[in-house]
Design a protein around this motif. Structure first.
Motif, mmCIF file in Angstrom:
data_model
loop_
_atom_site.group_PDB
_atom_site.id
_atom_site.type_symbol
_atom_site.label_atom_id
_atom_site.label_comp_id
_atom_site.label_asym_id
_atom_site.label_seq_id
_atom_site.Cartn_x
_atom_site.Cartn_y
_atom_site.Cartn_z
ATOM 1 N N LEU A 169 6.953 20.651 3.190
ATOM 2 C CA LEU A 169 6.636 19.443 4.136
ATOM 3 C C LEU A 169 6.434 18.293 3.474
ATOM 4 N N ASP A 170 6.855 17.187 4.335
ATOM 5 C CA ASP A 170 6.819 15.997 3.749
ATOM 6 C C ASP A 170 5.941 14.882 4.552
ATOM 7 N N PRO A 171 4.690 14.631 4.043
ATOM 8 C CA PRO A 171 3.853 13.642 4.509
ATOM 9 C C PRO A 171 4.596 12.365 4.847
ATOM 10 N N SER A 172 5.345 11.880 4.032
ATOM 11 C CA SER A 172 6.089 10.585 4.272
ATOM 12 C C SER A 172 6.706 10.631 5.748
ATOM 13 N N ALA A 173 7.456 11.579 5.616
ATOM 14 C CA ALA A 173 8.405 11.884 6.975
ATOM 15 C C ALA A 173 7.337 11.851 8.092
ATOM 16 N N ALA A 174 6.150 12.434 8.096
ATOM 17 C CA ALA A 174 5.140 12.519 9.285
ATOM 18 C C ALA A 174 4.830 11.159 9.540
ATOM 19 N N LEU A 175 4.361 10.432 8.439
ATOM 20 C CA LEU A 175 3.861 9.002 8.832
ATOM 21 C C LEU A 175 5.060 7.980 9.461
ATOM 22 N N PHE A 224 -8.983 21.575 -3.743
ATOM 23 C CA PHE A 224 -9.098 21.075 -2.579
ATOM 24 C C PHE A 224 -8.012 21.413 -1.611
ATOM 25 N N GLY A 225 -8.587 22.036 -0.322
ATOM 26 C CA GLY A 225 -7.489 22.499 0.711
ATOM 27 C C GLY A 225 -7.437 21.677 1.718
ATOM 28 N N GLY A 226 -8.306 20.486 1.741
ATOM 29 C CA GLY A 226 -8.216 19.575 2.998
ATOM 30 C C GLY A 226 -8.002 18.143 2.417
ATOM 31 N N ILE A 227 -7.210 17.305 2.982
ATOM 32 C CA ILE A 227 -7.220 15.954 2.774
ATOM 33 C C ILE A 227 -6.709 15.329 4.211
ATOM 34 N N ALA A 228 -7.653 14.235 4.545
ATOM 35 C CA ALA A 228 -7.529 13.677 5.588
ATOM 36 C C ALA A 228 -7.226 12.059 5.298
ATOM 37 N N MET A 229 -6.300 11.534 5.963
ATOM 38 C CA MET A 229 -5.965 10.064 5.706
ATOM 39 C C MET A 229 -5.858 9.401 6.784
ATOM 40 N N LEU A 250 0.824 -1.292 0.048
ATOM 41 C CA LEU A 250 -0.122 -0.016 0.041
ATOM 42 C C LEU A 250 0.946 1.325 0.120
ATOM 43 N N ASP A 251 0.397 2.298 -0.641
ATOM 44 C CA ASP A 251 1.191 3.502 -0.676
ATOM 45 C C ASP A 251 0.587 4.814 -0.753
ATOM 46 N N PRO A 252 0.854 5.335 0.851
ATOM 47 C CA PRO A 252 0.125 6.460 1.220
ATOM 48 C C PRO A 252 0.382 7.598 0.392
ATOM 49 N N SER A 253 1.536 7.809 -0.508
ATOM 50 C CA SER A 253 1.780 8.812 -1.162
ATOM 51 C C SER A 253 1.041 8.711 -2.221
#
Lengths: 86, 161, 161, 86
Positions: free
Chosen positions: C16-22, B30-35, B16-19
């Motif tokens: 900003l780096d979402p992968s680093a956050a995860l 879109f200003g908001g992303i929730a994961m 699975l690839d969160p990126s």
């Protein structure tokens, strides 16, 4: 009519190939299928906890089936034990 | 407009690839992303876990994911992108089991759509988890019975698991 | 145990780096990760936006992020990892403005910690957004006054922006 | 005493170097500082909307300050217009 039943989860501990063929009367409902599967379980799956089947649902590829619905005659039917995804 | 990506990924074929989820739900408006990312834990109910196996009825699960997306769209759209992916097969501790992401113009809808989607995946999708313990034992997790109720938008009301 | 990472990242120096956050909020005992990503939108109140500039009082913002993390830990910990990063400087449409992620054993705490943290960042952090419009005009966003109230755990109650 | 005041956000449109020095009586409170800044604004920032200052808070590097608090004598004080992060 012959119905192919797909098995998932804990049922596969009792039937490793995860499938089963059952003979049902034409026009059989999901409730009839449930009874036929219960009879099969008594005969072939001595280790199965009876409540597993009681808590299981039946489904086509499209949706969970109600007890009073006719068993779909095309394609297969699946037994769904309580789900635990995520 | 329903823009959703639904997938079941066999661990033998990929991760699975969160990126990819973030990229899919992004759009200029879109200003908001929730994961939400679910990972395999090393402990459950006090027992040391070495891994889990997921069994999935793929066809029904994918149809169900699409239904979940449609309900999210009805509740939080029409400007919504939703990504739902679940892993299948034998996973090790730390492996990703599920990724759900929602993108919307504002953050409240993103949070609510993401939460509703993961709750419905957990409580209505034909997915079964078998836990493997450090002592060699394995057990199928107790789950949510699908008997006697149809999947519904509030299927998760009152559930804590 | 408070495990948090708080950062302000000047766009001139990095993204900003979402992968680093995860990665930061992951741990073997954690099954749930919730993340929020805020992006610069192309439209606000009907006006075409070409970018935004963030001005930040860095020292106070970082102290405030740490306070936010401490309140999340009090509410949803002690098993909690929290990541809060905000961008600074001139961002283009689609650039990431803020990333908040929370990791916990179970998903409910992760969602709630993530939501509380982003709401508090929005409503209490000394950060100011100037929008740049397609017609060449610029304007500072109307914001949340910090007069007369202390930052509080429920600072976002009743706010919709 | 001399107080350095840091400026942020919309204040920087009126004072591009984003800082200001004000003379206050020893022991001045945040409310005194607010009045001194209002006087400064009337004299030097003709385009400033008065409500911006009314809705602004004052803070140290550590926390937002209450109106009755003494202005900190070490370090600087910041004027915080309504915030809009995220």
């Amino acid at each position: 009519m012959k119905i192919e039943v797909k098995l998932f989860g804990a049922f596969c501990d009792h039937q490793p190939d995860a499938r089963l063929e059952l003979e049902l009367a034409d026009g059989a409902t999901v409730a009839d299928l449930r009874r036929a599967l219960e009879a099969h379980a008594v005969d072939h799956w001595p280790g199965l906890k009876p409540e597993l089947l009681a808590y299981s649902a039946f489904a086509s590829e499209r949706a969970v089936l109600r007890e009073a619905e006719a068993v779909p005659t095309c394609g297969s039917v699946a037994v769904l034990p309580p789900v635990s995804g995520g | 407009m329903v823009l959703h990506h639904c997938a079941i990924v066999d661990i033998a074929e990929g991760r699975l690839d969160p990126s990819a989820a973030l990229a899919f739900v992004s759009a200029p408006g879109f200003g908001g992303i929730a994961m939400f990312v679910g990972r395999v834990r090393d402990l459950n109910h006090g027992r040391a876990v070495t891994g889990v196996s997921y069994d999935i009825y793929d066809a029904l699960a994918l149809n169900g994911f699409a239904d979940i997306a449609a309900r999210c769209n009805a509740g939080f759209g029409p400007k919504l992108r939703l990504y739902i992916a679940h892993a299948k097969g034998r996973l090790a501790v730390g492996d990703l089991a599920v990724v759900v992401a929602a993108g919307t113009p504002h953050r409240d809808e993103a949070f609510r759509a993401c939460r509703q989607a993961i709750e419905e995946v957990k409580h209505t999708s034909p997915i079964w988890k078998q836990e493997h313990y450090a002592d060699g034992d394995s057990a199928w997790s107790e789950g949510c019975s699908l008997c006697g109720h149809e999947p519904a938008a509030n299927a998760y009301a009152g559930h804590s698991h």
